[in-house]
Design a protein around this motif. Structure first.
Motif, PDB file in Angstrom:
ATOM      1  N   VAL B  57       0.832  -1.209   0.000  1.00  0.00           N
ATOM      2  CA  VAL B  57       0.000   0.000   0.000  1.00  0.00           C
ATOM      3  C   VAL B  57       0.862   1.253   0.000  1.00  0.00           C
ATOM      4  O   VAL B  57       1.946   1.266   0.591  1.00  0.00           O
ATOM      5  CB  VAL B  57      -0.955  -0.005   1.225  1.00  0.00           C
ATOM      6  CG1 VAL B  57      -0.182   0.027   2.538  1.00  0.00           C
ATOM      7  CG2 VAL B  57      -1.964   1.135   1.157  1.00  0.00           C
ATOM      8  N   VAL B  58       0.394   2.276  -0.722  1.00  0.00           N
ATOM      9  CA  VAL B  58       1.011   3.607  -0.661  1.00  0.00           C
ATOM     10  C   VAL B  58      -0.086   4.662  -0.714  1.00  0.00           C
ATOM     11  O   VAL B  58      -1.218   4.386  -1.141  1.00  0.00           O
ATOM     12  CB  VAL B  58       1.988   3.879  -1.836  1.00  0.00           C
ATOM     13  CG1 VAL B  58       3.209   2.984  -1.784  1.00  0.00           C
ATOM     14  CG2 VAL B  58       1.285   3.773  -3.174  1.00  0.00           C
ATOM     15  N   THR B  59       0.277   5.848  -0.329  1.00  0.00           N
ATOM     16  CA  THR B  59      -0.611   6.995  -0.500  1.00  0.00           C
ATOM     17  C   THR B  59      -0.135   7.800  -1.707  1.00  0.00           C
ATOM     18  O   THR B  59       1.059   8.089  -1.825  1.00  0.00           O
ATOM     19  CB  THR B  59      -0.594   7.889   0.756  1.00  0.00           C
ATOM     20  OG1 THR B  59      -1.033   7.121   1.868  1.00  0.00           O
ATOM     21  CG2 THR B  59      -1.504   9.101   0.576  1.00  0.00           C
ATOM     22  N   VAL B  60      -1.060   8.121  -2.584  1.00  0.00           N
ATOM     23  CA  VAL B  60      -0.743   8.984  -3.729  1.00  0.00           C
ATOM     24  C   VAL B  60      -1.097  10.417  -3.334  1.00  0.00           C
ATOM     25  O   VAL B  60      -2.237  10.701  -2.952  1.00  0.00           O
ATOM     26  CB  VAL B  60      -1.523   8.541  -4.987  1.00  0.00           C
ATOM     27  CG1 VAL B  60      -1.274   9.503  -6.137  1.00  0.00           C
ATOM     28  CG2 VAL B  60      -1.118   7.130  -5.382  1.00  0.00           C
ATOM     29  N   HIS B  61      -0.095  11.280  -3.426  1.00  0.00           N
ATOM     30  CA  HIS B  61      -0.275  12.658  -2.964  1.00  0.00           C
ATOM     31  C   HIS B  61      -0.548  13.633  -4.106  1.00  0.00           C
ATOM     32  O   HIS B  61      -1.139  14.686  -3.889  1.00  0.00           O
ATOM     33  CB  HIS B  61       0.986  13.123  -2.221  1.00  0.00           C
ATOM     34  CG  HIS B  61       1.346  12.255  -1.061  1.00  0.00           C
ATOM     35  ND1 HIS B  61       0.761  12.392   0.175  1.00  0.00           N
ATOM     36  CD2 HIS B  61       2.214  11.213  -0.952  1.00  0.00           C
ATOM     37  CE1 HIS B  61       1.270  11.482   1.009  1.00  0.00           C
ATOM     38  NE2 HIS B  61       2.150  10.761   0.341  1.00  0.00           N
ATOM     39  N   ALA B  62      -0.078  13.328  -5.291  1.00  0.00           N
ATOM     40  CA  ALA B  62      -0.195  14.262  -6.418  1.00  0.00           C
ATOM     41  C   ALA B  62      -1.308  13.797  -7.361  1.00  0.00           C
ATOM     42  O   ALA B  62      -1.519  12.593  -7.534  1.00  0.00           O
ATOM     43  CB  ALA B  62       1.128  14.335  -7.174  1.00  0.00           C
ATOM     44  N   LEU B  64      -2.252  12.560 -10.274  1.00  0.00           N
ATOM     45  CA  LEU B  64      -1.521  11.978 -11.399  1.00  0.00           C
ATOM     46  C   LEU B  64      -2.414  11.587 -12.567  1.00  0.00           C
ATOM     47  O   LEU B  64      -1.915  11.285 -13.648  1.00  0.00           O
ATOM     48  CB  LEU B  64      -0.747  10.744 -10.920  1.00  0.00           C
ATOM     49  CG  LEU B  64       0.274  11.001  -9.816  1.00  0.00           C
ATOM     50  CD1 LEU B  64       0.824   9.687  -9.284  1.00  0.00           C
ATOM     51  CD2 LEU B  64       1.406  11.882 -10.327  1.00  0.00           C
ATOM     52  N   ALA B  65      -3.711  11.572 -12.354  1.00  0.00           N
ATOM     53  CA  ALA B  65      -4.627  11.206 -13.441  1.00  0.00           C
ATOM     54  C   ALA B  65      -5.846  12.112 -13.360  1.00  0.00           C
ATOM     55  O   ALA B  65      -6.227  12.548 -12.266  1.00  0.00           O
ATOM     56  CB  ALA B  65      -5.041   9.746 -13.311  1.00  0.00           C
ATOM     57  N   LEU B  68      -8.572  12.038 -10.480  1.00  0.00           N
ATOM     58  CA  LEU B  68      -8.081  11.299  -9.314  1.00  0.00           C
ATOM     59  C   LEU B  68      -8.003  12.252  -8.122  1.00  0.00           C
ATOM     60  O   LEU B  68      -7.187  13.163  -8.098  1.00  0.00           O
ATOM     61  CB  LEU B  68      -6.702  10.705  -9.604  1.00  0.00           C
ATOM     62  CG  LEU B  68      -6.064   9.905  -8.455  1.00  0.00           C
ATOM     63  CD1 LEU B  68      -6.851   8.635  -8.186  1.00  0.00           C
ATOM     64  CD2 LEU B  68      -4.606   9.560  -8.776  1.00  0.00           C
ATOM     65  N   ILE B  74      -3.701   3.624  -2.429  1.00  0.00           N
ATOM     66  CA  ILE B  74      -3.677   2.589  -3.464  1.00  0.00           C
ATOM     67  C   ILE B  74      -2.972   1.366  -2.907  1.00  0.00           C
ATOM     68  O   ILE B  74      -1.882   1.470  -2.329  1.00  0.00           O
ATOM     69  CB  ILE B  74      -2.940   3.083  -4.729  1.00  0.00           C
ATOM     70  CG1 ILE B  74      -3.618   4.325  -5.317  1.00  0.00           C
ATOM     71  CG2 ILE B  74      -2.867   1.962  -5.777  1.00  0.00           C
ATOM     72  CD1 ILE B  74      -5.018   4.118  -5.857  1.00  0.00           C
ATOM     73  N   GLY B  75      -3.599   0.228  -3.076  1.00  0.00           N
ATOM     74  CA  GLY B  75      -3.002  -1.008  -2.581  1.00  0.00           C
ATOM     75  C   GLY B  75      -2.825  -2.022  -3.687  1.00  0.00           C
ATOM     76  O   GLY B  75      -3.246  -1.811  -4.832  1.00  0.00           O
ATOM     77  N   GLU B  76      -2.168  -3.102  -3.344  1.00  0.00           N
ATOM     78  CA  GLU B  76      -2.059  -4.246  -4.253  1.00  0.00           C
ATOM     79  C   GLU B  76      -2.694  -5.452  -3.575  1.00  0.00           C
ATOM     80  O   GLU B  76      -2.445  -5.701  -2.382  1.00  0.00           O
ATOM     81  CB  GLU B  76      -0.588  -4.562  -4.557  1.00  0.00           C
ATOM     82  CG  GLU B  76       0.049  -3.617  -5.553  1.00  0.00           C
ATOM     83  CD  GLU B  76       1.495  -3.964  -5.831  1.00  0.00           C
ATOM     84  OE1 GLU B  76       1.881  -3.931  -7.012  1.00  0.00           O
ATOM     85  OE2 GLU B  76       2.252  -4.245  -4.886  1.00  0.00           O
ATOM     86  N   GLU B  86      -3.616  -3.385  -8.800  1.00  0.00           N
ATOM     87  CA  GLU B  86      -3.739  -2.168  -7.995  1.00  0.00           C
ATOM     88  C   GLU B  86      -5.219  -1.913  -7.744  1.00  0.00           C
ATOM     89  O   GLU B  86      -6.040  -2.068  -8.664  1.00  0.00           O
ATOM     90  CB  GLU B  86      -3.174  -0.964  -8.749  1.00  0.00           C
ATOM     91  CG  GLU B  86      -1.679  -0.823  -8.665  1.00  0.00           C
ATOM     92  CD  GLU B  86      -1.173   0.372  -9.468  1.00  0.00           C
ATOM     93  OE1 GLU B  86      -1.870   1.403  -9.539  1.00  0.00           O
ATOM     94  OE2 GLU B  86      -0.084   0.249 -10.048  1.00  0.00           O
ATOM     95  N   VAL B  87      -5.535  -1.491  -6.535  1.00  0.00           N
ATOM     96  CA  VAL B  87      -6.926  -1.171  -6.200  1.00  0.00           C
ATOM     97  C   VAL B  87      -6.969   0.111  -5.381  1.00  0.00           C
ATOM     98  O   VAL B  87      -6.031   0.430  -4.644  1.00  0.00           O
ATOM     99  CB  VAL B  87      -7.602  -2.318  -5.408  1.00  0.00           C
ATOM    100  CG1 VAL B  87      -7.664  -3.578  -6.266  1.00  0.00           C
ATOM    101  CG2 VAL B  87      -6.894  -2.598  -4.095  1.00  0.00           C
ATOM    102  N   LEU B  88      -8.063   0.812  -5.539  1.00  0.00           N
ATOM    103  CA  LEU B  88      -8.313   2.006  -4.728  1.00  0.00           C
ATOM    104  C   LEU B  88      -8.941   1.554  -3.414  1.00  0.00           C
ATOM    105  O   LEU B  88      -9.940   0.832  -3.414  1.00  0.00           O
ATOM    106  CB  LEU B  88      -9.257   2.933  -5.493  1.00  0.00           C
ATOM    107  CG  LEU B  88      -9.649   4.255  -4.844  1.00  0.00           C
ATOM    108  CD1 LEU B  88      -8.436   5.146  -4.616  1.00  0.00           C
ATOM    109  CD2 LEU B  88     -10.674   4.983  -5.716  1.00  0.00           C
TER     110      LEU B  88
END
Lengths: 380, 132
Positions: B57-62, B64-65, B68, B74-76, B86-88
């Motif tokens: 898992v990570v946090t997306v900060h920017a 990017l899409a 979004l 976002i996790g796996e 990848e899943v939200l």
């Protein structure tokens, strides 16, 4: 098995660049023509002597090469456009080398040129909606990979950031680089977080630029009176795409197998490499690919960097150009820019950032996270 | 919503299983098995509505899409055998998650003018027992 490149040697004889830069109003033809003219001058060739041109571009659109090259004069040369995502330029270079090696041509241009903004990705048109809105964003994949490596290998955020420190430092010494300022570890870590542990300075910038390389046969070197002392030999050329790889990251496995194939074809050991230019679009990649190429042992990428082995003047200079993080990644030009940097280094002409005694270099490129192109080059 | 197969009441998340090599592909209507290349008529659909374990898992900060909303998490997960996706994840903070935690796909209905999407939510204990 003897390859075409071994049977009929191919040499890089001319290199030229338009500096990578942030988006501007400059038309792409001006970017590309500057690089081509510089390569012609570097080689000591006139445009009519070039028999064929492969044009690598990912975002410009149909027939970009012909539209650009007609401004060099009407010579009737063969022109083909090559698109292979980030590996467009590397693929153009490979095709140029193979065309010379095949004996069909003796003097061939590979030029990469791009401007940011017009690229349309086929994966968004395949009719298969992804499960996550980030599924086709490489940065997120590498942020996840970085997090996994941090967990499994004990990497720290500082280990990732040191890649950017080195590569911004190298780029600061490269007049063709998009970023020209050295950065400290504190600056890299303090730049805005983008995804996971990756900060902005650990990610390649968007931009534009051009790179050109002219390759020739032995016959052409002789017949045209070219300077053999500046001719860099292309020892091998390899291309492949990823395979499903179980639980290990498929892309890292792809880098490992493609590098091994290129080194094997060149009959060069990884420990003999003096230079590696590789796809460091995101900092974690350089650590993992240094291991996958074989210049350090598995799991030793961060330690290899930390002890200075990959700096200019170290055991093997990795991304002496500044890499994608520092020099930039305008897509079409990137792979050809790698070859130009290695050729410049192998000639001993990389003033201000010369890796001493460089004899052998590997240019390794990834496209869309799923194709790999690798070339090994040798000092004249 | 091509990955979701609608039934009378709610979409169902499905993947494909190859009758030739037994490999799995996603989404269900892929035009060929990603392992052996078998054509669609060799693929059968399987239900992926069960709980799956969080692998990464990570946090997306920017942003990017387009569209979004960030920050987002976002996790796996291994959606079905060998298919890592990848899943939200529908949490406000990555700190609410732990690796190995069970997540279940939930169809988040569209707001006006937008399409719906799948999110994965941490499963409470009762739901986990039901899925076992």
């Amino acid at each position: 098995m003897s390859t075409l490149l071994q049977q009929r040697p191919v040499h890089v004889i001319g290199i030229g660049m338009h500096p990578y830069q942030f988006s501007s109003d400059t038309p792409y033809i001006q970017l590309g023509l500057r690089a081509v003219r510089e390569a012609l001058q570097d080689a000591g060739l006139a445009w009519p002597q070039v028999q064929s041109a492969f044009v690598g571009t990912a975002a410009l659109g149909m027939a970009a090469g012909r539209v650009m090259l007609r401004h060099l004069g009407s010579t009737g040369l063969e022109v083909a456009q090559v698109e292979n995502a980030s590996a467009s330029g590397s693929t153009a270079f490979r095709l140029a080398c193979l065309q010379v090696a095949s004996g069909e041509r003796d003097v061939v241009l590979a030029v990469g040129v791009d401007k940011f903004g017009d690229g349309r990705r086929a994966v968004l048109k395949d009719g298969l909606a992804p499960l996550s809105p980030t599924a086709n964003i490489p940065l997120v994949k590498f942020a996840l990979l970085a997090r996994r490596c941090m967990r499994e290998q004990g990497l720290r955020p500082e280990d990732l950031a040191q890649v950017a420190v080195k590569n911004h430092g190298n780029a600061a010494r490269n007049p063709y680089a998009q970023f020209r300022k050295p950065r400290t570890l504190a600056q890299v870590l303090a730049s805005p977080r983008v995804a996971g542990d990756l900060t902005a300075m650990q990610c390649c910038p968007r931009g534009e630029g051009a790179a050109a390389v002219i390759v020739v046969s032995d016959d052409a070197l002789r017949r045209l009176g070219l300077d053999r002392r500046r001719a860099v030999r292309v020892l091998s050329s390899v291309a492949s795409s990823e395979e499903l790889a179980g639980d290990s990251p498929a892309l890292v496995e792809l880098v490992r197998t493609s590098s091994a194939a290129a080194l094997g074809q060149a009959d060069v050991g990884a420990s003999e490499l003096d230079l590696v230019e590789l796809h460091d679009a995101f900092s974690i990649e350089e650590l993992l690919y240094s291991e996958a190429v074989g210049i350090c042992a598995p799991g030793e990428g961060a330690a290899y960097l930390a002890r200075g082995a990959s700096r200019i003047g170290g055991e093997c200079a990795v991304n002496a150009s500044g890499g994608l993080i520092g020099m930039g990644h305008p897509l079409g030009p990137t792979g050809i820019g790698q070859v130009a940097e290695i050729a410049r280094q192998l000639r001993g002409e990389a003033h201000g950032r010369q890796h001493p005694g460089a004899r052998l270099g590997l240019a390794h490129m990834i496209g869309l996270g799923s194709v790999a192109i690798a070339h090994v080059l040798a000092r004249p | 919503m091509s990955e979701a197969v609608m039934n009378a009441s709610a979409p169902v998340l499905r993947a494909a299983r190859c009758s030739r090599c037994r490999g799995h592909s996603f989404p269900a209507h892929v035009p060929g098995c990603r392992h052996c290349g078998a054509p669609p008529d060799a693929l059968e659909t399987i239900d992926c509505m069960g709980a799956v374990a969080l692998r990464n898992v990570v946090t997306v900060h920017a942003p990017l899409a387009p569209g979004l909303a960030v920050p987002c998490v976002i996790g796996e997960v291994e959606l079905c055998p060998g298919v890592i996706e990848e899943v939200l994840i529908d949490v406000s903070d990555e700190a609410q998650l732990a690796l190995g935690m069970w997540l279940r796909p939930v169809w988040r209905a569209a707001e006006e003018g937008e399409s719906g999407n799948w999110v994965f939510r941490p499963e409470d204990k009762d739901m986990k027992e039901l899925s076992a």
